[in-house]
Write an enzyme that holds these catalytic residues in place. Structure first.
Site, PDB file in Angstrom:
ATOM      1  N   LYS A 254       0.826  -1.216   0.000  1.00  0.00           N
ATOM      2  CA  LYS A 254       0.000   0.000   0.000  1.00  0.00           C
ATOM      3  C   LYS A 254       0.861   1.268   0.000  1.00  0.00           C
ATOM      4  O   LYS A 254       0.581   2.205  -0.742  1.00  0.00           O
ATOM      5  CB  LYS A 254      -0.927   0.019   1.236  1.00  0.00           C
TER       6      LYS A 254
ATOM      7  N   ARG B  52      -0.373  -8.986  13.475  1.00  0.00           N
ATOM      8  CA  ARG B  52      -0.931  -7.974  12.561  1.00  0.00           C
ATOM      9  C   ARG B  52      -1.747  -8.635  11.450  1.00  0.00           C
ATOM     10  O   ARG B  52      -2.787  -8.114  11.040  1.00  0.00           O
ATOM     11  CB  ARG B  52       0.194  -7.117  11.980  1.00  0.00           C
TER      12      ARG B  52
HETATM   13  P1  AMP Z   1       0.847   0.427   8.955  1.00  0.00           P
HETATM   14  O1  AMP Z   1       1.977   1.356   8.725  1.00  0.00           O
HETATM   15  O2  AMP Z   1      -0.361   0.790   8.155  1.00  0.00           O
HETATM   16  O3  AMP Z   1       1.237  -1.014   8.786  1.00  0.00           O
HETATM   17  O4  AMP Z   1       0.414   0.599  10.488  1.00  0.00           O
HETATM   18  C1  AMP Z   1       1.293   0.281  11.545  1.00  0.00           C
HETATM   19  C2  AMP Z   1       0.520   0.131  12.832  1.00  0.00           C
HETATM   20  O5  AMP Z   1      -0.134   1.361  13.158  1.00  0.00           O
HETATM   21  C3  AMP Z   1      -0.602  -0.903  12.803  1.00  0.00           C
HETATM   22  O6  AMP Z   1      -0.132  -2.211  13.065  1.00  0.00           O
HETATM   23  C4  AMP Z   1      -1.520  -0.383  13.904  1.00  0.00           C
HETATM   24  O7  AMP Z   1      -1.009  -0.695  15.189  1.00  0.00           O
HETATM   25  C5  AMP Z   1      -1.411   1.124  13.736  1.00  0.00           C
HETATM   26  N1  AMP Z   1      -2.438   1.643  12.796  1.00  0.00           N
HETATM   27  C6  AMP Z   1      -2.228   2.167  11.561  1.00  0.00           C
HETATM   28  N2  AMP Z   1      -3.385   2.530  10.981  1.00  0.00           N
HETATM   29  C7  AMP Z   1      -4.362   2.230  11.884  1.00  0.00           C
HETATM   30  C8  AMP Z   1      -5.777   2.343  11.864  1.00  0.00           C
HETATM   31  N3  AMP Z   1      -6.430   2.835  10.801  1.00  0.00           N
HETATM   32  N4  AMP Z   1      -6.456   1.936  12.976  1.00  0.00           N
HETATM   33  C9  AMP Z   1      -5.814   1.445  14.050  1.00  0.00           C
HETATM   34  N5  AMP Z   1      -4.481   1.289  14.117  1.00  0.00           N
HETATM   35  C10 AMP Z   1      -3.749   1.670  13.044  1.00  0.00           C
END
Ligand code: AMP
Length: 190
Positions: free
Chosen positions: A14, A146
């Site tokens: 993404k 995750r």
């Molecule tokens: P990402 O960079 O999108 O993989 O996000 C890293 C971490 O941030 C995730 O594993 C969640 O702990 C937190 N996170 C990111 N986006 C969200 C969201 N929309 N809702 C809740 N937690 C989020």
């Protein structure tokens, strides 16, 4: 406005694809993961609160995430559109996003969902962990958590957009350029 939700499990690509899409379509990139990491780095209260969830591979609570996303989006009143990356991750977030966009007289144009099987995700995340320094990409138990959280809490968001006829699945296996072409074709068909 062109408002896209770029959806998919952790490691689906993404962030990589968002960086290319914002250039091509002149959109604002809103990645909740990036915003949380910037807050952690900056030592803000929000960062401290989010870190305890992120380190364990859990979702940050909806009320924190939704408020943060809305105030971030409000920083770009002249945006031609947004790419939402890593948001919404729960049906409650999806509903809040619809309500928020409605106050601006706009809506989600479409959801593009990158499809990648689990074994490949695990490989990609461990590889990324070596370069990115992200702690949550370096621990196999956190990676698995995750992926499980995605299946249990986030996948229902797909049904939410399917019910609105806004869902397009995209094969997320291939080169960066191949996947980018698939996404671009899907966006041009919206
Ligand atoms: P990402 O960079 O999108 O993989 O996000 C890293 C971490 O941030 C995730 O594993 C969640 O702990 C937190 N996170 C990111 N986006 C969200 C969201 N929309 N809702 C809740 N937690 C989020």
């Amino acid at each position: 406005m062109l408002n896209l939700v770029l959806f998919g499990p952790p490691g689906a690509g993404k962030g990589t694809q968002s960086a290319k899409l914002i250039e091509k379509y002149q959109l604002v990139h809103l990645s909740t993961g990036d915003i949380f990491r910037a807050n952690i780095k900056g030592g803000t209260e929000l960062g401290t609160r989010a870190k305890q969830y992120i380190d364990q591979g859990q979702l940050v609570p909806d009320e924190v995430t939704i408020g943060m996303l809305e105030s971030e989006a409000d920083k770009y009143p002249d945006a031609k559109g947004y790419i939402f990356d890593g948001f919404p991750r729960t049906p409650a977030q999806a509903k809040a996003l619809d309500a928020f966009l409605a106050t601006k007289g706009t809506a989600i144009t479409g959801m593009l969902a990158l499809e990648v099987e689990e074994e490949e995700l695990r490989k990609r995340l461990l590889l990324r962990g070596k370069d990115s320094g992200r702690a949550d990409d370096q621990d196999p138990a956190v990676i698995q958590k995750r992926i499980d959280v995605y299946r249990n809490e986030t996948e229902p968001v797909r049904d939410y957009y399917m019910a609105q006829n806004k869902y397009t699945g995209i094969n997320g296996i291939g080169t960066i350029d191949e996947i980018f072409d698939r996404l671009s074709n899907a966006i041009d068909a919206l």
